[in-house]
Design a protein around this motif. Structure first.
Motif, PDB file in Angstrom:
ATOM      1  N   ARG A  19      16.094   5.756 -16.451  1.00  0.00           N
ATOM      2  CA  ARG A  19      15.330   6.702 -17.265  1.00  0.00           C
ATOM      3  C   ARG A  19      15.025   6.146 -18.656  1.00  0.00           C
ATOM      4  O   ARG A  19      14.878   6.892 -19.616  1.00  0.00           O
ATOM      5  CB  ARG A  19      16.039   8.054 -17.371  1.00  0.00           C
ATOM      6  N   SER A  20      14.885   4.828 -18.741  1.00  0.00           N
ATOM      7  CA  SER A  20      14.540   4.221 -20.030  1.00  0.00           C
ATOM      8  C   SER A  20      13.077   3.805 -20.110  1.00  0.00           C
ATOM      9  O   SER A  20      12.620   3.342 -21.152  1.00  0.00           O
ATOM     10  CB  SER A  20      15.423   2.988 -20.289  1.00  0.00           C
ATOM     11  N   GLY A  21      12.331   3.953 -18.996  1.00  0.00           N
ATOM     12  CA  GLY A  21      10.926   3.557 -18.991  1.00  0.00           C
ATOM     13  C   GLY A  21      10.670   2.271 -18.225  1.00  0.00           C
ATOM     14  O   GLY A  21       9.579   1.701 -18.328  1.00  0.00           O
ATOM     15  N   THR A  22      11.650   1.817 -17.433  1.00  0.00           N
ATOM     16  CA  THR A  22      11.463   0.563 -16.707  1.00  0.00           C
ATOM     17  C   THR A  22      10.372   0.659 -15.636  1.00  0.00           C
ATOM     18  O   THR A  22       9.633  -0.306 -15.416  1.00  0.00           O
ATOM     19  CB  THR A  22      12.790   0.111 -16.055  1.00  0.00           C
ATOM     20  N   SER A  23      10.266   1.813 -14.965  1.00  0.00           N
ATOM     21  CA  SER A  23       9.209   1.960 -13.948  1.00  0.00           C
ATOM     22  C   SER A  23       7.834   1.932 -14.591  1.00  0.00           C
ATOM     23  O   SER A  23       6.895   1.311 -14.065  1.00  0.00           O
ATOM     24  CB  SER A  23       9.404   3.268 -13.173  1.00  0.00           C
ATOM     25  N   LEU A  24       7.697   2.587 -15.740  1.00  0.00           N
ATOM     26  CA  LEU A  24       6.427   2.542 -16.468  1.00  0.00           C
ATOM     27  C   LEU A  24       6.104   1.111 -16.874  1.00  0.00           C
ATOM     28  O   LEU A  24       4.961   0.651 -16.723  1.00  0.00           O
ATOM     29  CB  LEU A  24       6.508   3.442 -17.703  1.00  0.00           C
ATOM     30  N   MET A  25       7.101   0.377 -17.342  1.00  0.00           N
ATOM     31  CA  MET A  25       6.861  -1.013 -17.733  1.00  0.00           C
ATOM     32  C   MET A  25       6.437  -1.849 -16.545  1.00  0.00           C
ATOM     33  O   MET A  25       5.564  -2.728 -16.673  1.00  0.00           O
ATOM     34  CB  MET A  25       8.116  -1.591 -18.384  1.00  0.00           C
ATOM     35  N   MET A  26       7.008  -1.615 -15.379  1.00  0.00           N
ATOM     36  CA  MET A  26       6.587  -2.355 -14.186  1.00  0.00           C
ATOM     37  C   MET A  26       5.117  -2.081 -13.870  1.00  0.00           C
ATOM     38  O   MET A  26       4.368  -3.003 -13.507  1.00  0.00           O
ATOM     39  CB  MET A  26       7.476  -1.981 -12.999  1.00  0.00           C
ATOM     40  N   ARG A  27       4.687  -0.828 -14.019  1.00  0.00           N
ATOM     41  CA  ARG A  27       3.273  -0.508 -13.786  1.00  0.00           C
ATOM     42  C   ARG A  27       2.384  -1.236 -14.790  1.00  0.00           C
ATOM     43  O   ARG A  27       1.300  -1.724 -14.441  1.00  0.00           O
ATOM     44  CB  ARG A  27       3.056   0.999 -13.874  1.00  0.00           C
ATOM     45  N   LEU A  28       2.826  -1.293 -16.033  1.00  0.00           N
ATOM     46  CA  LEU A  28       2.040  -1.961 -17.067  1.00  0.00           C
ATOM     47  C   LEU A  28       1.933  -3.457 -16.793  1.00  0.00           C
ATOM     48  O   LEU A  28       0.853  -4.053 -16.937  1.00  0.00           O
ATOM     49  CB  LEU A  28       2.674  -1.726 -18.444  1.00  0.00           C
ATOM     50  N   ILE A  29       3.032  -4.058 -16.395  1.00  0.00           N
ATOM     51  CA  ILE A  29       3.031  -5.490 -16.096  1.00  0.00           C
ATOM     52  C   ILE A  29       2.118  -5.786 -14.907  1.00  0.00           C
ATOM     53  O   ILE A  29       1.376  -6.770 -14.899  1.00  0.00           O
ATOM     54  CB  ILE A  29       4.473  -5.966 -15.816  1.00  0.00           C
ATOM     55  N   GLN A  30       2.152  -4.905 -13.924  1.00  0.00           N
ATOM     56  CA  GLN A  30       1.261  -5.072 -12.773  1.00  0.00           C
ATOM     57  C   GLN A  30      -0.199  -4.998 -13.206  1.00  0.00           C
ATOM     58  O   GLN A  30      -1.038  -5.784 -12.754  1.00  0.00           O
ATOM     59  CB  GLN A  30       1.574  -4.012 -11.728  1.00  0.00           C
ATOM     60  N   ALA A  31      -0.515  -4.046 -14.113  1.00  0.00           N
ATOM     61  CA  ALA A  31      -1.887  -3.923 -14.613  1.00  0.00           C
ATOM     62  C   ALA A  31      -2.297  -5.152 -15.412  1.00  0.00           C
ATOM     63  O   ALA A  31      -3.491  -5.477 -15.480  1.00  0.00           O
ATOM     64  CB  ALA A  31      -2.008  -2.671 -15.477  1.00  0.00           C
ATOM     65  N   ALA A  32      -1.317  -5.843 -15.987  1.00  0.00           N
ATOM     66  CA  ALA A  32      -1.614  -7.068 -16.737  1.00  0.00           C
ATOM     67  C   ALA A  32      -1.859  -8.252 -15.822  1.00  0.00           C
ATOM     68  O   ALA A  32      -2.248  -9.327 -16.288  1.00  0.00           O
ATOM     69  CB  ALA A  32      -0.471  -7.378 -17.699  1.00  0.00           C
ATOM     70  N   GLY A  33      -1.620  -8.066 -14.521  1.00  0.00           N
ATOM     71  CA  GLY A  33      -1.903  -9.125 -13.560  1.00  0.00           C
ATOM     72  C   GLY A  33      -0.692  -9.869 -13.044  1.00  0.00           C
ATOM     73  O   GLY A  33      -0.835 -10.859 -12.314  1.00  0.00           O
ATOM     74  N   VAL A  34       0.513  -9.402 -13.396  1.00  0.00           N
ATOM     75  CA  VAL A  34       1.734 -10.063 -12.925  1.00  0.00           C
ATOM     76  C   VAL A  34       2.171  -9.406 -11.611  1.00  0.00           C
ATOM     77  O   VAL A  34       2.369  -8.187 -11.576  1.00  0.00           O
ATOM     78  CB  VAL A  34       2.861  -9.951 -13.974  1.00  0.00           C
ATOM     79  N   PRO A  35       2.348 -10.162 -10.533  1.00  0.00           N
ATOM     80  CA  PRO A  35       2.808  -9.575  -9.263  1.00  0.00           C
ATOM     81  C   PRO A  35       4.223  -9.015  -9.415  1.00  0.00           C
ATOM     82  O   PRO A  35       5.016  -9.499 -10.230  1.00  0.00           O
ATOM     83  CB  PRO A  35       2.785 -10.759  -8.290  1.00  0.00           C
ATOM     84  N   TRP A 167       3.054 -11.569 -25.218  1.00  0.00           N
ATOM     85  CA  TRP A 167       4.333 -12.101 -24.755  1.00  0.00           C
ATOM     86  C   TRP A 167       4.208 -12.643 -23.330  1.00  0.00           C
ATOM     87  O   TRP A 167       4.794 -13.683 -22.999  1.00  0.00           O
ATOM     88  CB  TRP A 167       5.380 -10.985 -24.816  1.00  0.00           C
ATOM     89  N   LEU A 168       3.434 -11.958 -22.489  1.00  0.00           N
ATOM     90  CA  LEU A 168       3.221 -12.402 -21.111  1.00  0.00           C
ATOM     91  C   LEU A 168       2.245 -13.575 -21.022  1.00  0.00           C
ATOM     92  O   LEU A 168       2.091 -14.176 -19.961  1.00  0.00           O
ATOM     93  CB  LEU A 168       2.691 -11.252 -20.255  1.00  0.00           C
ATOM     94  N   ARG A 169       1.562 -13.846 -22.129  1.00  0.00           N
ATOM     95  CA  ARG A 169       0.534 -14.892 -22.171  1.00  0.00           C
ATOM     96  C   ARG A 169      -0.607 -14.588 -21.217  1.00  0.00           C
ATOM     97  O   ARG A 169      -1.066 -15.445 -20.459  1.00  0.00           O
ATOM     98  CB  ARG A 169       1.149 -16.271 -21.882  1.00  0.00           C
ATOM     99  N   VAL A 170      -1.034 -13.332 -21.239  1.00  0.00           N
ATOM    100  CA  VAL A 170      -2.215 -12.921 -20.482  1.00  0.00           C
ATOM    101  C   VAL A 170      -3.266 -12.446 -21.480  1.00  0.00           C
ATOM    102  O   VAL A 170      -2.970 -12.207 -22.654  1.00  0.00           O
ATOM    103  CB  VAL A 170      -1.892 -11.807 -19.458  1.00  0.00           C
ATOM    104  N   SER A 171      -4.484 -12.264 -21.017  1.00  0.00           N
ATOM    105  CA  SER A 171      -5.575 -11.878 -21.896  1.00  0.00           C
ATOM    106  C   SER A 171      -5.306 -10.522 -22.550  1.00  0.00           C
ATOM    107  O   SER A 171      -4.887  -9.570 -21.887  1.00  0.00           O
ATOM    108  CB  SER A 171      -6.887 -11.815 -21.106  1.00  0.00           C
ATOM    109  N   SER A 172      -5.577 -10.426 -23.851  1.00  0.00           N
ATOM    110  CA  SER A 172      -5.392  -9.170 -24.583  1.00  0.00           C
ATOM    111  C   SER A 172      -6.365  -8.097 -24.103  1.00  0.00           C
ATOM    112  O   SER A 172      -6.185  -6.918 -24.398  1.00  0.00           O
ATOM    113  CB  SER A 172      -5.560  -9.398 -26.090  1.00  0.00           C
ATOM    114  N   SER A 173      -7.383  -8.502 -23.342  1.00  0.00           N
ATOM    115  CA  SER A 173      -8.332  -7.525 -22.806  1.00  0.00           C
ATOM    116  C   SER A 173      -7.662  -6.594 -21.805  1.00  0.00           C
ATOM    117  O   SER A 173      -8.203  -5.527 -21.493  1.00  0.00           O
ATOM    118  CB  SER A 173      -9.514  -8.243 -22.150  1.00  0.00           C
ATOM    119  N   GLN A 174      -6.489  -6.982 -21.289  1.00  0.00           N
ATOM    120  CA  GLN A 174      -5.764  -6.136 -20.346  1.00  0.00           C
ATOM    121  C   GLN A 174      -5.093  -4.959 -21.043  1.00  0.00           C
ATOM    122  O   GLN A 174      -4.683  -3.987 -20.378  1.00  0.00           O
ATOM    123  CB  GLN A 174      -4.684  -6.963 -19.617  1.00  0.00           C
ATOM    124  N   ALA A 175      -4.963  -5.011 -22.373  1.00  0.00           N
ATOM    125  CA  ALA A 175      -4.205  -3.994 -23.102  1.00  0.00           C
ATOM    126  C   ALA A 175      -4.818  -2.607 -22.940  1.00  0.00           C
ATOM    127  O   ALA A 175      -4.093  -1.613 -22.818  1.00  0.00           O
ATOM    128  CB  ALA A 175      -4.098  -4.369 -24.581  1.00  0.00           C
TER     129      ALA A 175
END
Length: 208
Positions: A19-35, A167-175
């Protein structure tokens, strides 16, 4: 370890307490293009975590992906992979309330206020142990660590997502796409459980 220098040779660990937001972070990372690597679609968790540190061979499949590791002081990843670690932090009192809400709405258990306060104190005490594991991994020269608070993520979604992209070194356009996944809400524990629709079966799926 895998050769340094190739982004696909890292395992991205999303760490924190429940309940710290890890699932939300996983969704965000996926949207950034990280499998992602997971067994359970809606929680983004894998049961294999509970075999760490002894049974770690499955983590070979996580290279180039992100995997969610709750309670890393109990389920500690082995030291010989190249890691990037996101630590999700949250106000301990609100996090304890959220855990109690999950137990009430999903498990049918109604913790008493003194039990919720006890959980909050436990989160504070165990946080140091968990962060020691994160910092120990960070001593590895090929490990990179970022700390993200749930409150900042909710209140400043676009700037926080832009920082995560960097930090992920992906395009800032994903933000923009990432920030669009974050609900506009108060970061305090909500009275309802947003994930309930995903955790419980639909009428067509329910046992008859």
């Amino acid at each position: 370890p895998h050769p340094i220098g190739d982004e696909m040779n890292y395992i991205t660990l999303v760490c924190g307490f429940p309940r710290s937001g890890t699932s939300l972070m996983m969704r965000l990372i996926q949207a950034a293009g990280v499998p992602l690597y997971y067994d359970h679609e809606h929680s983004f968790e894998t049961d294999k975590i509970q075999g760490l540190p002894e049974r770690w061979q499955w983590m070979e499949e996580c290279v180039g992906k992100a995997v969610k590791v709750l309670d890393p002081h109990e389920w500690t990843p082995p030291p010989f992979f190249n890691y990037r670690v996101i630590w999700m932090d949250r106000n301990a009192g609100e996090q304890a309330k959220s855990q109690a809400k999950m137990l009430r709405l999903v498990g049918g258990c109604r913790p008493k206020p003194d039990q919720v306060n006890r959980v909050a104190r436990q989160l504070i005490s165990e946080r140091d142990a968990a962060l020691k594991v994160v910092h120990r991994l960070a001593h590895n020269p090929v490990c990179d660590v970022i700390m993200v608070t749930f409150e900042t993520l909710i209140e400043q979604p676009l700037s926080t997502c832009a920082a995560i992209c960097g930090w992920l070194r992906v395009s800032s356009s994903q933000a923009d796409c990432m920030a669009g996944l974050i609900d506009k809400r108060n970061p305090d524990c909500l009275p309802h459980l947003r994930e309930l629709a995903y955790l419980l079966p639909t009428p067509s799926e329910a046992p008859r």
